[in-house]
Design an enzyme around this catalytic site. Structure first.
Site, mmCIF file in Angstrom:
data_model
loop_
_atom_site.group_PDB
_atom_site.id
_atom_site.type_symbol
_atom_site.label_atom_id
_atom_site.label_comp_id
_atom_site.label_asym_id
_atom_site.label_seq_id
_atom_site.Cartn_x
_atom_site.Cartn_y
_atom_site.Cartn_z
ATOM 1 N N HIS A 222 1.020 -1.036 -0.087
ATOM 2 C CA HIS A 222 -0.116 -0.062 0.010
ATOM 3 C C HIS A 222 0.765 1.400 -0.021
ATOM 4 O O HIS A 222 2.078 1.064 -0.003
ATOM 5 C CB HIS A 222 -0.931 0.182 1.206
ATOM 6 N N ASP A 224 0.960 5.000 1.842
ATOM 7 C CA ASP A 224 0.098 5.736 2.952
ATOM 8 C C ASP A 224 -0.378 7.238 2.237
ATOM 9 O O ASP A 224 0.022 7.544 1.397
ATOM 10 C CB ASP A 224 1.137 6.271 4.112
ATOM 11 N N HIS A 263 5.087 0.235 -0.010
ATOM 12 C CA HIS A 263 5.460 -0.457 1.011
ATOM 13 C C HIS A 263 4.472 -1.813 1.574
ATOM 14 O O HIS A 263 3.367 -1.703 1.388
ATOM 15 C CB HIS A 263 6.082 0.290 2.052
ATOM 16 N N ARG A 273 6.639 -8.649 16.503
ATOM 17 C CA ARG A 273 7.271 -7.263 16.038
ATOM 18 C C ARG A 273 6.384 -6.045 16.522
ATOM 19 O O ARG A 273 4.998 -6.101 16.278
ATOM 20 C CB ARG A 273 7.673 -7.174 14.445
HETATM 21 O O1 AKG Z 1 4.761 -1.653 10.710
HETATM 22 C C1 AKG Z 1 5.699 -1.032 9.685
HETATM 23 O O2 AKG Z 1 6.730 -1.133 9.562
HETATM 24 C C2 AKG Z 1 4.825 -0.141 8.829
HETATM 25 C C3 AKG Z 1 3.281 -0.095 8.883
HETATM 26 C C4 AKG Z 1 2.425 0.528 7.845
HETATM 27 O O3 AKG Z 1 3.064 0.684 6.668
HETATM 28 C C5 AKG Z 1 1.090 1.207 8.041
HETATM 29 O O4 AKG Z 1 0.576 0.897 9.250
HETATM 30 O O5 AKG Z 1 0.670 2.138 7.184
HETATM 31 FE FE FE2 Z 2 1.978 2.448 5.643
#
Ligand code: AKG
Ligand code: FE2
Length: 337
Positions: A222, A224, A263, A273
């Site tokens: 996706h 952001d 990403h 994690r």
């Molecule tokens: O947890 C991560 O490394 C990224 C999370 C992410 O891309 C998001 O929540 O938009």
């Molecule tokens: Fe993200």
């Protein structure tokens, strides 16, 4: 290989590679020239090198790591600790602050990205209380609603620590926004007004160990949709960025000079994690469109304007479950050539 619920299984072309490559050359930017300067963003000449680095990273990657950023280590440690404590709560405790169609803030463990379920649980809160957003994404509906955060009873200190962390992130976000603006040849505060009534959001992410890390993702691919995201993560790893993509929101402002990077998050079978993204978003009434100073007759706007709040409301309410339609993307506003 463990058996997992088919809702988590990515289609073959989107599955993570287990023999991943560690990113080479990801820009690393030391913010100390700005943090240690008494003039801050008001004397761009003194931080010329830094501005250039930020501009290059935005243009070539849409992604960079910052060090010496001025956020106290103590703030980061505290939020990491309470984040772990919160997710250790029994499910029924977490469900007391569950996010739903009425209130899109709080705990949730069924988020979908691109209509595939993510291997994660989250806790969302906004940094302004209350945060005002449109009541619906329908274009003719001018009603707004006031979102209020749902804080859990355990750990009771979560609220205070989250609010303190939010304050630190906000300061950093304005510094980065100022640097980005300067790097586009604009005044440092050119974008600041858009954030007066910001709809920024912080998310606590927990990715439990996954029995089939070859089939599922912590977060599917996706981009952001906000102005910028500042992510803090532990040492487990899993974030993967696509080197250059077709971008999102900052790209619209900059008329495609800067692009939002695609990403995703891979999971693994051994270690859980934790991460904390801060999504820096403008006020709900802000109309997003290429900034006039960055368009010319030769380089006309590449995007139609859109209302941030409607876009945000649409995205917030369409990732709760699997749908048969794709959710709204910034690229939907691109003017075709
Ligand atoms: O947890 C991560 O490394 C990224 C999370 C992410 O891309 C998001 O929540 O938009
Ligand atoms: Fe993200």
């Amino acid at each position: 290989m463990g058996n997992i619920n088919p809702a988590f299984i990515q289609s073959i072309e989107h599955r993570p590679k287990l023999d991943f490559v560690v990113g080479d050359g990801i820009p690393l930017i030391d913010l100390s020239p700005l943090i240690n300067s008494s003039e801050g963003l008001s004397n761009p000449k003194a931080i010329e090198g830094l501005i250039r680095q930020v501009g290059d990273a935005c243009e070539k990657w849409g992604f960079f790591q910052v060090i010496d950023h001025g956020v106290p280590l103590e703030s980061r440690r505290k939020i990491e600790k309470v984040q772990r404590e919160f997710f250790l709560n029994p499910l029924e405790e977490k469900l007391k602050v569950r996010r739903d169609l009425v209130n899109p803030l709080g705990y949730y463990d069924m988020e979908h990205t691109k209509n595939v379920r993510d291997w994660k649980e989250v806790f969302d809160f906004t940094i302004k209380e209350p945060t005002v957003i449109p009541a619906s994404h329908e274009p003719g509906d001018y009603e707004v609603k006031h979102l209020t955060n749902q804080w859990p009873d355990h750990p009771s200190i979560l609220r205070e620590i989250c609010q303190e962390y939010a304050g630190e992130m906000e300061k950093l976000a304005f510094k980065l926004l100022g640097l980005m603006s300067l790097s586009l040849g604009l005044p440092a505060d050119r974008f600041n007004d858009f954030f007066k009534d910001q709809t920024s959001l912080i998310r606590l992410n927990h990715y439990p160990p996954c029995p089939s890390p070859d089939l599922a993702l912590g977060v599917g691919r996706h981009k952001d949709g906000g102005a910028l995201t500042i992510l803090a993560q532990d040492d487990v790893g899993g974030l993967e960025v696509k080197r250059k993509s077709d971008g999102e929101w900052v790209r619209v402002w900059s008329n495609e000079k800067y692009m939002s990077v695609e990403h995703r998050v891979a999971v693994n079978s051994e270690r859980e994690r934790f991460s904390v993204p801060y999504f820096f978003n403008p006020g709900h009434y802000v109309i997003v469109k290429p900034i006039e100073e960055l368009t010319t007759e030769q380089d006309p706007p590449k995007y139609k304007e859109y209302n941030w709040g409607k876009f945000f409301a649409h995205r917030r309410f369409t990732n709760l479950k699997r749908l048969d339609v794709k959710n709204v993307q910034v690229s939907d506003f691109r003017i075709s050539e």
